[in-house]
Design a protein around this motif. Sequence first.
Motif, PDB file in Angstrom:
ATOM      1  N   ASP A 143      37.842  40.947 -43.005  1.00 27.33           N
ATOM      2  CA  ASP A 143      37.668  42.280 -43.595  1.00 27.33           C
ATOM      3  C   ASP A 143      38.932  42.858 -44.222  1.00 27.33           C
ATOM      4  O   ASP A 143      38.846  43.786 -45.010  1.00 27.33           O
ATOM      5  N   LEU A 144      40.095  42.339 -43.853  1.00 28.22           N
ATOM      6  CA  LEU A 144      41.366  42.877 -44.343  1.00 28.22           C
ATOM      7  C   LEU A 144      41.980  41.865 -45.305  1.00 28.22           C
ATOM      8  O   LEU A 144      42.549  40.853 -44.889  1.00 28.22           O
ATOM      9  N   ALA A 145      41.853  42.136 -46.589  1.00 32.72           N
ATOM     10  CA  ALA A 145      42.287  41.190 -47.628  1.00 32.72           C
ATOM     11  C   ALA A 145      43.756  40.799 -47.469  1.00 32.72           C
ATOM     12  O   ALA A 145      44.629  41.659 -47.311  1.00 32.72           O
ATOM     13  N   HIS A 146      43.996  39.505 -47.470  1.00 29.61           N
ATOM     14  CA  HIS A 146      45.346  38.941 -47.426  1.00 29.61           C
ATOM     15  C   HIS A 146      46.113  39.337 -46.168  1.00 29.61           C
ATOM     16  O   HIS A 146      47.329  39.472 -46.199  1.00 29.61           O
ATOM     17  N   CYS A 147      45.426  39.522 -45.080  1.00 26.27           N
ATOM     18  CA  CYS A 147      46.066  39.860 -43.795  1.00 26.27           C
ATOM     19  C   CYS A 147      45.982  38.623 -42.910  1.00 26.27           C
ATOM     20  O   CYS A 147      44.907  38.260 -42.425  1.00 26.27           O
ATOM     21  N   TYR A 148      47.131  37.971 -42.732  1.00 25.55           N
ATOM     22  CA  TYR A 148      47.205  36.707 -42.006  1.00 25.55           C
ATOM     23  C   TYR A 148      48.292  36.760 -40.950  1.00 25.55           C
ATOM     24  O   TYR A 148      49.220  37.562 -41.031  1.00 25.55           O
ATOM     25  N   SER A 156      48.211  55.126 -45.618  1.00 27.32           N
ATOM     26  CA  SER A 156      49.273  55.924 -46.223  1.00 27.32           C
ATOM     27  C   SER A 156      49.041  56.162 -47.710  1.00 27.32           C
ATOM     28  O   SER A 156      49.668  57.038 -48.303  1.00 27.32           O
ATOM     29  N   GLU A 157      48.139  55.395 -48.322  1.00 30.94           N
ATOM     30  CA  GLU A 157      47.842  55.580 -49.742  1.00 30.94           C
ATOM     31  C   GLU A 157      46.952  56.798 -49.946  1.00 30.94           C
ATOM     32  O   GLU A 157      46.157  57.152 -49.078  1.00 30.94           O
ATOM     33  N   GLU A 158      47.103  57.411 -51.087  1.00 24.19           N
ATOM     34  CA  GLU A 158      46.368  58.641 -51.371  1.00 24.19           C
ATOM     35  C   GLU A 158      44.858  58.457 -51.269  1.00 24.19           C
ATOM     36  O   GLU A 158      44.149  59.302 -50.740  1.00 24.19           O
ATOM     37  N   ASP A 159      44.353  57.350 -51.774  1.00 24.19           N
ATOM     38  CA  ASP A 159      42.914  57.101 -51.728  1.00 24.19           C
ATOM     39  C   ASP A 159      42.585  55.916 -50.817  1.00 24.19           C
ATOM     40  O   ASP A 159      41.668  55.155 -51.066  1.00 24.19           O
ATOM     41  N   GLY A 160      43.352  55.784 -49.743  1.00 25.12           N
ATOM     42  CA  GLY A 160      43.175  54.674 -48.818  1.00 25.12           C
ATOM     43  C   GLY A 160      41.785  54.632 -48.201  1.00 25.12           C
ATOM     44  O   GLY A 160      41.264  55.657 -47.774  1.00 25.12           O
ATOM     45  N   GLN A 161      41.198  53.464 -48.209  1.00 25.18           N
ATOM     46  CA  GLN A 161      39.858  53.274 -47.647  1.00 25.18           C
ATOM     47  C   GLN A 161      39.875  52.027 -46.772  1.00 25.18           C
ATOM     48  O   GLN A 161      40.312  50.966 -47.228  1.00 25.18           O
ATOM     49  N   LEU A 162      39.378  52.140 -45.572  1.00 23.59           N
ATOM     50  CA  LEU A 162      39.274  50.976 -44.701  1.00 23.59           C
ATOM     51  C   LEU A 162      37.916  50.310 -44.904  1.00 23.59           C
ATOM     52  O   LEU A 162      36.900  50.985 -45.044  1.00 23.59           O
ATOM     53  N   PRO A 163      37.910  48.984 -44.930  1.00 22.91           N
ATOM     54  CA  PRO A 163      36.645  48.281 -45.134  1.00 22.91           C
ATOM     55  C   PRO A 163      35.768  48.328 -43.891  1.00 22.91           C
ATOM     56  O   PRO A 163      36.261  48.523 -42.771  1.00 22.91           O
ATOM     57  N   PRO A 164      34.463  48.142 -44.068  1.00 22.66           N
ATOM     58  CA  PRO A 164      33.574  48.077 -42.902  1.00 22.66           C
ATOM     59  C   PRO A 164      33.878  46.818 -42.091  1.00 22.66           C
ATOM     60  O   PRO A 164      34.425  45.843 -42.607  1.00 22.66           O
ATOM     61  N   VAL A 165      33.487  46.845 -40.837  1.00 20.68           N
ATOM     62  CA  VAL A 165      33.739  45.733 -39.919  1.00 20.68           C
ATOM     63  C   VAL A 165      32.608  44.718 -40.026  1.00 20.68           C
ATOM     64  O   VAL A 165      31.430  45.072 -39.933  1.00 20.68           O
ATOM     65  N   SER A 166      32.981  43.449 -40.202  1.00 24.64           N
ATOM     66  CA  SER A 166      31.989  42.374 -40.286  1.00 24.64           C
ATOM     67  C   SER A 166      31.439  42.034 -38.911  1.00 24.64           C
ATOM     68  O   SER A 166      32.140  42.146 -37.907  1.00 24.64           O
ATOM     69  N   ASP A 167      30.203  41.585 -38.911  1.00 23.52           N
ATOM     70  CA  ASP A 167      29.591  41.066 -37.703  1.00 23.52           C
ATOM     71  C   ASP A 167      29.880  39.570 -37.642  1.00 23.52           C
ATOM     72  O   ASP A 167      29.874  38.886 -38.670  1.00 23.52           O
ATOM     73  N   GLU A 168      30.130  39.048 -36.457  1.00 21.78           N
ATOM     74  CA  GLU A 168      30.448  37.627 -36.306  1.00 21.78           C
ATOM     75  C   GLU A 168      29.361  36.731 -36.898  1.00 21.78           C
ATOM     76  O   GLU A 168      29.653  35.686 -37.478  1.00 21.78           O
TER      77      GLU A 168
END
Length: 92
Positions: A23-28, A54-66
């Motif tokens: 769910d978190l792009a490029h987070c390794y 911290s970004e002005e229009d920051g949006q967190l992605p939805p959580v994937s189901d396994e």
Amino acid sequence: MKFIYPTVIRKTADDKYQAFFPDLAHCYAQGDTVDEAVENANAAAYDWISLELSEEDGQLPPVSDEADMDLRPGDIVRNVSVNIRFYEGWDE
């Protein structure tokens, strides 16, 4: 505030472990053991989420189901919990 995202941990060809967040792009992250990979993934997710918030229009992605993840045999899925304080003195 607490954020929980699943991380997928895979054993690499050199017998180490790589963790990534669907769910978190490029987070390794990586580690010599599964526990070390999870610990490093927690730090990576903290940085990723903190930056996004911290970004002005920051949006967190939805959580994937396994069940919706493209997993390989031997993959390990762990939920990683990240606690972020929005200001000093703030507590859940």
